[in-house]
Design an enzyme around this catalytic site. Structure first.
Site, PDB file in Angstrom:
ATOM      1  N   CYS A   2      43.310  31.185  22.729  1.00 24.86           N
ATOM      2  CA  CYS A   2      43.646  29.802  22.437  1.00 24.86           C
ATOM      3  C   CYS A   2      45.099  29.650  22.852  1.00 24.86           C
ATOM      4  CB  CYS A   2      43.539  29.528  20.942  1.00 24.86           C
ATOM      5  SG  CYS A   2      41.924  29.907  20.262  1.00 24.86           S
ATOM      6  N   ARG A  27      44.045  28.450  28.551  1.00 24.69           N
ATOM      7  CA  ARG A  27      43.740  29.507  27.580  1.00 24.69           C
ATOM      8  C   ARG A  27      42.518  29.191  26.721  1.00 24.69           C
ATOM      9  NH1 ARG A  27      47.738  33.039  26.897  1.00 24.69           N
ATOM     10  NH2 ARG A  27      46.867  33.620  24.887  1.00 24.69           N
ATOM     11  N   TRP A  75      39.592  28.053  22.108  1.00 27.51           N
ATOM     12  CA  TRP A  75      38.412  28.678  22.712  1.00 27.51           C
ATOM     13  C   TRP A  75      37.703  29.340  21.541  1.00 27.51           C
ATOM     14  CZ3 TRP A  75      36.222  33.567  23.246  1.00 27.51           C
ATOM     15  CH2 TRP A  75      35.253  33.692  24.249  1.00 27.51           C
ATOM     16  N   ASN A 101      45.983  31.952  17.272  1.00 31.05           N
ATOM     17  CA  ASN A 101      45.267  32.478  18.440  1.00 31.05           C
ATOM     18  C   ASN A 101      44.921  33.921  18.117  1.00 31.05           C
ATOM     19  OD1 ASN A 101      44.429  33.362  20.986  1.00 31.05           O
ATOM     20  ND2 ASN A 101      46.515  33.709  21.685  1.00 31.05           N
ATOM     21  N   GLY A 102      43.628  34.215  18.021  1.00 34.30           N
ATOM     22  CA  GLY A 102      43.221  35.589  17.708  1.00 34.30           C
ATOM     23  C   GLY A 102      42.003  35.603  16.805  1.00 34.30           C
ATOM     24  N   GLU A 488      33.049  40.025  44.222  1.00 34.09           N
ATOM     25  CA  GLU A 488      34.054  39.012  43.863  1.00 34.09           C
ATOM     26  C   GLU A 488      33.616  37.616  44.331  1.00 34.09           C
ATOM     27  OE1 GLU A 488      36.412  38.759  41.926  1.00 34.09           O
ATOM     28  OE2 GLU A 488      37.708  37.177  42.674  1.00 34.09           O
ATOM     29  N   LYS A 492      33.027  34.414  41.867  1.00 35.87           N
ATOM     30  CA  LYS A 492      33.711  33.123  42.051  1.00 35.87           C
ATOM     31  C   LYS A 492      32.701  31.976  42.019  1.00 35.87           C
ATOM     32  CE  LYS A 492      36.891  33.932  41.302  1.00 35.87           C
ATOM     33  NZ  LYS A 492      37.541  35.195  41.066  1.00 35.87           N
ATOM     34  N   GLU A 495      31.191  31.498  38.386  1.00 37.03           N
ATOM     35  CA  GLU A 495      32.021  31.013  37.290  1.00 37.03           C
ATOM     36  C   GLU A 495      32.475  29.567  37.453  1.00 37.03           C
ATOM     37  OE1 GLU A 495      35.740  33.056  36.474  1.00 37.03           O
ATOM     38  OE2 GLU A 495      36.027  33.470  38.575  1.00 37.03           O
ATOM     39  N   HIS A 511      16.365  47.967  48.526  1.00 40.07           N
ATOM     40  CA  HIS A 511      15.860  48.648  47.331  1.00 40.07           C
ATOM     41  C   HIS A 511      15.521  47.649  46.231  1.00 40.07           C
ATOM     42  CE1 HIS A 511      16.736  52.537  49.065  1.00 40.07           C
ATOM     43  NE2 HIS A 511      17.910  52.050  49.452  1.00 40.07           N
ATOM     44  N   LYS A 610      41.293  31.573  30.494  1.00 39.99           N
ATOM     45  CA  LYS A 610      42.051  32.368  31.467  1.00 39.99           C
ATOM     46  C   LYS A 610      42.307  33.793  30.982  1.00 39.99           C
ATOM     47  CE  LYS A 610      44.282  32.918  35.292  1.00 39.99           C
ATOM     48  NZ  LYS A 610      43.402  33.174  36.445  1.00 39.99           N
TER      49      LYS A 610
HETATM   50  O1  M6R Z   1      43.881  38.777  33.102  1.00 34.48           O
HETATM   51  P1  M6R Z   1      42.894  39.790  33.575  1.00 34.48           P
HETATM   52  O2  M6R Z   1      43.063  40.133  35.004  1.00 34.48           O
HETATM   53  O3  M6R Z   1      42.878  41.023  32.712  1.00 34.48           O
HETATM   54  O4  M6R Z   1      41.487  39.088  33.424  1.00 34.48           O
HETATM   55  C1  M6R Z   1      40.299  39.768  33.672  1.00 34.48           C
HETATM   56  C2  M6R Z   1      39.154  38.809  33.761  1.00 34.48           C
HETATM   57  O5  M6R Z   1      38.985  38.119  32.575  1.00 34.48           O
HETATM   58  C3  M6R Z   1      39.331  37.803  34.900  1.00 34.48           C
HETATM   59  O6  M6R Z   1      39.531  38.438  36.123  1.00 34.48           O
HETATM   60  C4  M6R Z   1      38.091  36.891  35.008  1.00 34.48           C
HETATM   61  O7  M6R Z   1      36.984  37.623  35.410  1.00 34.48           O
HETATM   62  C5  M6R Z   1      38.376  35.728  35.957  1.00 34.48           C
HETATM   63  N1  M6R Z   1      37.924  34.502  35.384  1.00 34.48           N
HETATM   64  C6  M6R Z   1      37.695  35.867  37.268  1.00 34.48           C
HETATM   65  O8  M6R Z   1      37.958  34.809  38.125  1.00 34.48           O
END
Ligand code: M6R
Length: 615
Positions: A2, A27, A75, A101-102, A488, A492, A495, A511, A610
């Site tokens: 958060c 966040r 969040w 936050n936590g 990756e 992308k 998400e 396979h 994030k």
């Molecule tokens: O801040 P971090 O690199 O530790 O975050 C890891 C993942 O949460 C982050 O890479 C997440 O998968 C992204 N949303 C991907 O785009």
């Protein structure tokens, strides 16, 4: 996961806190709230939705005068996102208000005990339990707010960054942290509290980053006083000068942060190797590596721990560490590593990769590795973040703030740092010849310009996006260094556009996944000239004969894939080990354009945040 913001001083607090919340929305953004103190009354407005929804609600319900405010963007962890569960939370007397936050893990037992003492609860949150615990301690033990917060936090198991205000003591805010970040902006006769420094950059460049288990008493007209929560010892506040500027955290004319960050990659990569890569002298200089060279050279194994995109960058580096430096590498999801009793010894080096430096699973994996005696090296973007501080040594990526939830420049700059480390170790170990080493350095120096060139495919990628935007599924294939890029690319797309996508090593297709291929299935194949090119071309043939739609990411001038694929997107030629830095660019653009065309919230996709500061 958060964002928290607070202000106490002489300015109108409302606009500062609302703007701060907007900057911290990355966040968490499922609900938002604000507490305002106008000198007499403490008022709270909160709502499910984004900060703009909160602004509407405040317009309808509150006057916004006052010089003290606490704000929160959420969040959800405990309790669904709704108005009641949104922060701030009042204590039962409505004298105290808290933002958090936590996660308070033992909130249920604390809540039970408080209920037995007559406390009632409106929300399902752990945070409302904490504020009432503080109130209970205050009244039971007749303590001042700061002391009561400290006593309460000593009963808490979990993670927190909190700010607490008592309307009967309107010249102070108490803040504390354990596991979640908290910065205090120190101005002249004013203070700011926030999850990161972005909410107060235009007001002050002086910040104190609280350490774990520290509590700050922030009182107008006084210096910030910091105490250790456990043993009550005093800590000298370390006020640091922030290097960040406002421009870096604004969109700068781009429609979305993600697009801005994709386009920032040439300069971000340059910033990553600036001062570290001296190709004329054929030198790589990284103090974190040089200072610990003996440990690196004696390491029997490198274990990489990370999550999400950072894990993918780790996978890319596995190839380069093994290929060039001949060090065995294991790449682990931090979340799995921490819970499976891994075999770690003092001869292992653990590299933790994290953009935010706050990812809870990665942080826990680091602590585990340290407890087993391993040397832990961090690769982080956010300066002063928890992971940067928790590791023995490290290297920053210097990518600048990444605000879009979907990581882009974090990925390429992490690969850049890891490649520098691998090359430096390869040189020190003698596993790379001096001419090969120099060749890699020269090629790495050319990457920023080549990324610029790769970005020129943007309008063509947009055309491709338009054709496939309604796909229900997508496959991403790559081999060798470009297998993690396929993973990756799929992440992308998933998400930000919510289209199901899978990344596979191209040869694995037969396979299983090949059964999915029909004329509806777009398959994005990374088929650059170096690295198993002919084999990938055979995989493309297999897709074509099953009528799959092929989008090839190829080396400039390629003709073979062009003849087979439905679309080809060109990237400049480079060394195989560096190719992920280029092949990932069109995949980022493709998912971006599809998400925009589908009307999705690119920078704040649903259910995500994030930095994932909870398990
Ligand atoms: O801040 P971090 O690199 O530790 O975050 C890891 C993942 O949460 C982050 O890479 C997440 O998968 C992204 N949303 C991907 O785009």
């Amino acid at each position: 996961m958060c964002g928290i913001v607070g202000y106490i001083g002489y300015r109108e607090a409302y606009p500062i806190v609302i703007n701060g919340l907007k900057r911290l929305e990355y966040r968490g953004y499922d609900s938002a709230g604000i507490a305002l103190f106008d000198g007499e009354h403490l008022k709270v407005a909160k709502t499910k939705g984004k900060v703009v929804d909160l602004e509407d609600k405040v317009k309808r319900e509150l006057t916004t005068d006052g010089h003290i405010a606490l704000g929160h963007t959420r969040w959800a962890t405990h309790g669904v996102p709704n108005d009641v569960n949104s922060h701030p939370h009042y204590s039962n007397s409505e004298n105290l208000v808290i933002i958090h936050n936590g996660i308070i893990e033992n909130y249920e037992s604390l809540k039970k005990a408080l209920k037995e003492r007559g406390y009632t609860f409106k929300s399902d949150t752990d945070t409302e339990v904490l504020v009432n615990l503080i109130e209970d301690v205050m009244s039971k033990e007749n303590l001042k707010l700061g002391k009561a917060v400290q006593v309460a936090l000593n009963q808490v198991i979990g993670a927190y960054a909190i700010a607490v205000f008592d309307k009967n003591k309107p010249d102070e805010i108490i803040a504390a942290r354990l596991g979640s970040p908290l910065a205090i902006g120190v101005g002249k006769d004013e203070f700011f509290i926030a999850s990161d420094a972005s909410p107060f950059l235009e007001f002050t460049k002086n910040a104190i980053y609280l350490e774990d288990e520290e509590l700050a008493i922030i009182r107008l007209g006084r210096d910030v006083k910091i105490r250790k929560i456990k043993d009550d010892s005093m800590v000298d506040p370390y006020v640091q000068a922030l290097q960040l500027n406002l421009e870096q955290i604004e969109k700068g004319g781009y429609e979305h942060f993600m697009l801005k960050e994709i386009y920032e990659q040439p300069s971000a990569i340059l910033d990553t190797f600036r001062g570290r890569l001296l190709s004329n002298e054929a030198i790589i200089k990284m103090s974190g590596v040089e200072d610990n060279m003996k440990k690196f050279l004696n390491a029997e194994r490198i274990i990489i721990v990370a999550c999400g995109t950072s894990w993918h960058a780790g996978l890319v580096s596995e190839y380069i560490f093994e290929d060039l430096a001949r060090i065995p590498v294991e790449v682990e999801y931090a979340s799995e590593f921490r819970y499976r009793n891994p075999v770690i010894t003092e001869k292992d080096i653990v590299i933790a990769i994290s953009q935010s430096g706050e990812t809870a699973d990665t942080l826990a994996a680091i602590k585990l590795a340290k407890s087993k005696g391993a040397f832990v090296f961090g690769v982080c973007n956010v300066v002063g973040s928890s992971i940067a501080r928790e590791t023995h040594a490290g290297a920053y990526t210097h990518a600048g703030p990444e605000i879009g939830v979907a990581s882009t420049k974090a990925f390429t700059t992490q690969i850049t740092v890891l490649s520098l480390i691998a090359l430096r170790l390869a040189r020190a170990k003698g596993t790379i010849s001096s001419s090969d080493f120099r060749h890699h350095l020269i090629e790495l120096e050319l990457i920023p310009d080549k990324v610029k060139k790769a970005l020129e495919s943007d309008s063509y990628v947009k055309t491709v996006a338009d054709i496939y935007k309604t796909a229900k599924n997508c496959l991403y294939l790559g081999r060798g260094y470009n297998f993690p890029v396929a993973l990756e690319g799929a992440l992308k797309l998933k998400e930000i556009s919510y289209i199901h996508a899978e990344g596979y090593p191209a040869a694995e297709m037969k396979h299983g996944p090949i059964a999915l291929i029909d004329e509806q299935m777009p398959v994005i194949v990374i088929a650059t000239k170096k690295g198993h090119y002919e084999k990938v071309v055979s995989n493309i043939q297999e897709i074509k004969s099953r009528k799959g739609k092929i989008i090839g990411v190829v080396t400039e001038g390629d003709t073979q894939v062009k003849d087979l694929a439905d679309h080809v997107i060109e990237v400049p030629e480079t060394l195989e080990a560096l190719s992920p830095l280029l092949t990932t660019i069109p995949l980022q653009l493709l998912s971006y354009h599809i998400a925009v065309m589908l009307g999705k919230n690119v920078d704040q996709p649903r259910n995500l945040a994030k930095s994932v500061t909870v398990e």
